[in-house]
Scaffold this active site. Structure first.
Site, PDB file in Angstrom:
ATOM      1  N   LYS A  46      -9.200   0.877  13.940  1.00 47.37           N
ATOM      2  CA  LYS A  46      -9.004   2.176  14.593  1.00 47.37           C
ATOM      3  C   LYS A  46      -9.697   2.181  15.951  1.00 47.37           C
ATOM      4  CE  LYS A  46      -8.843   5.139  10.460  1.00 47.37           C
ATOM      5  NZ  LYS A  46      -7.460   5.623  10.681  1.00 47.37           N
ATOM      6  N   ARG A  69      -3.110   4.596   0.402  1.00 48.94           N
ATOM      7  CA  ARG A  69      -1.997   4.498  -0.545  1.00 48.94           C
ATOM      8  C   ARG A  69      -2.131   3.268  -1.431  1.00 48.94           C
ATOM      9  NH1 ARG A  69       2.148   4.514   4.422  1.00 48.94           N
ATOM     10  NH2 ARG A  69       0.374   5.659   5.282  1.00 48.94           N
TER      11      ARG A  69
END
Ligand code: BES
Ligand code: MN
Ligand code: ZN
Length: 502
Positions: free
Chosen positions: A280, A354
């Protein structure tokens, strides 16, 4: 802070401040509080009408929502101050506003150095919400500030005054409000912990500690146990960190269990999300400590459930990892085999939530879940779609979603359904494995939900994307900046109101 609900008459209430809610009249002028319009004349009402008329004519107070005015040494009232707080339009007033008004009072009067506050409220449901609001409002994100003066200003006693209510109903309402709000604050405490202090192992300790206090069973799978089971999706995310992963299961069994339903609550517990190799940007990365807000919501909800004892068995599952990068970190292009047997091509190591949820959902399915609700700070895209006011809700079972929405509304939280139709599956194609872990540019929150659905089906399931609602960048009058503890109240309400319909 002690919070209690009492039936004593407001004018006799001893406190640093007695607060009364005044509504906006149709002309924008303040309308007297509900008790003032009741048929029984009482001294507080008589006194109020005088000052209210004055406040109105001066234009200082119109009854607008959260607007306030303070009167010292009010006539006919034992309290030292009378706080007039705006309730907005009376016909729009609900438990949501009551909760926020109590929170606003707790925060603003605390900062003024007041120690005892009473709030006049008309009915029991509103009183339970006000109890919650006061406790939630008093919470601060200042645990790691060492200023010795920081705790000097504290409200010691917050009394909600409901004249003429049935005392036994009052105690139940107060108790429920207190349990739920303290659970939500517990969640906020966990989310507020910095990532060096709250690693997966520390989250395990927190869950175990809470479970032990309430007599709930708490089982924890460690890395070896998960390797044995074949949780390749979860383990792939964890392998770049020297802090090992865990899967926590907290179990609540009701005293009498007549139904066949078993609710599983699952929370994403990424204690820090660097993004992994798909790293990120550094700006704002510190906020990724709240990537375990779903996990914390499940732990908080299990605490309240342990106290309130709903009729349905509930198990809280928490997959917890740290998404870091070292020489062993997962790469884009890796293909992992999930617990379900499905293979996943990891195209982006930052779509890690996920992956850990996939294995936790399969594990819940294998351990008897008949209904699943998960909460996860899953996608930045949910904030683009819904902003900061609604959680995103997705489902493979409309009746379960409706039950959730009803519970959520009752609890004063907001969720908005997004579609999960067959067409969207087109976005989730992998050339080399059963599934990729990301879709294309469009519908990012929906493809993330579609990915989870592949592991939840056919069990009725609701997914909550709380990435934009679990953290407040700017504090509100009724709530500190930082973790919100979103989803706790909805989870608890869903369990409490469960109707075993099949
Ligand atoms: N934890 C993030 C989502 C997130 C973003 C939470 C902002 C809170 C605030 C999640 O793991 C993530 O990185 N999602 C990616 C998905 C993308 C790689 C498909 C995202 O939203 O950018
Ligand atoms: Mn991520
Ligand atoms: Zn994440």
């Amino acid at each position: 802070m002690q919070v209690q609900i009492e039936t004593i008459s407001p004018e006799k209430t001893q406190a640093d401040a007695l607060a009364v809610i005044c509504f906006e009249a149709p002309d924008g002028q303040a309308q007297a509080p509900a008790v003032a319009s009741a048929s029984t004349p009482d001294p507080v009402v008589a006194a109020q009408s005088g000052w209210l008329a004055e406040l109105r004519s001066s234009g200082e107070f119109t009854g607008k929502l959260y607007e306030s005015a303070i009167l010292h040494r009010p006539e006919g009232v034992a309290a030292k101050r009378l706080v007039v707080i705006g309730g907005g339009k009376r016909e729009k007033f609900s438990s949501v506003e009551a909760r926020r008004i109590a929170g606003t009072l707790a925060r603003s009067l605390k900062s003024k150095g007041l120690r005892s506050v009473a709030l006049l409220i008309e009915d029991l449901d509103l009183a339970a919400a006000a109890t919650e609001g006061a406790i939630l409002g008093a919470w601060e994100a200042d645990k790691y500030k060492t200023d010795p003066k920081k705790n000097e200003k504290q409200i010691e006693s917050f009394t909600i005054v409901v004249p003429g209510a049935d005392p036994s109903g009052l105690q139940t309402a107060a108790e429920k409000g207190r349990i739920v709000a303290e659970a939500q604050n517990f969640t906020r405490d966990l989310v507020n912990e910095p990532p060096n202090r709250l690693t997966p192992a520390v989250l395990v300790d927190a869950a175990k500690g809470m479970a032990a206090e309430l007599g709930l069973q708490c089982d924890v799978l460690d890395q070896d146990a998960m390797t044995q089971l074949g949780m390749g999706a979860l383990l792939g995310v964890a392998q770049g960190s020297s802090n090992p992963p865990f899967l926590i299961a907290i179990k609540y069994a009701p005293p009498v269990n007549s139904g066949a339903d078993h609710l599983a609550l699952i929370g994403k517990g990424v204690t820090f999300d660097t993004g992994g190799i798909s790293i990120k940007p550094s700006e704002g990365m510190e906020k990724m400590k709240y990537d375990m807000a779903g996990a914390a919501a499940v732990i908080g909800a299990m605490q309240a459930i342990g106290h309130l004892k709903p009729a349905i068995p509930v198990t809280g599952y928490i997959p917890t990892v740290e998404n870091m990068l070292n020489g062993n970190a997962q790469r884009p292009g890796d293909i992992v085999t999930s617990l379900s047997g499905k293979t996943i091509e990891v195209l982006n190591t930052d779509a890690e939530g996920r992956l850990i949820l996939a294995d936790a959902i399969t594990y819940a399915n294998r351990n008897g879940a008949t209904h699943i609700v998960d909460a996860a700070t899953l996608t930045g895209a949910i904030g683009v779609a819904l902003g900061h006011y609604n959680m995103g809700a997705f489902t493979n079972d409309q009746p379960l979603l409706e039950s959730f929405m009803t519970a959520s509304r009752t609890a004063g939280e907001k969720a908005w359904q997004l579609p999960l139709e067959e067409e969207y599956k087109e976005y989730l194609k992998s050339a080399f494995a059963d599934l990729p872990n990301i879709g294309g540019r469009h519908g990012g929150s929906i493809t993330a939900a579609w990915f989870l659905k592949e592991f939840a089906d056919p069990t009725p399931w609701v997914h909550l994307d709380i990435a934009s609602t679990a953290w407040l960048d700017d504090g509100k009058a009724w709530m500190s900046k930082g973790p919100t503890g979103v989803a706790v109240r909805s989870f608890v309400q869903l369990a409490m109101d469960w109707k075993s319909a099949g």
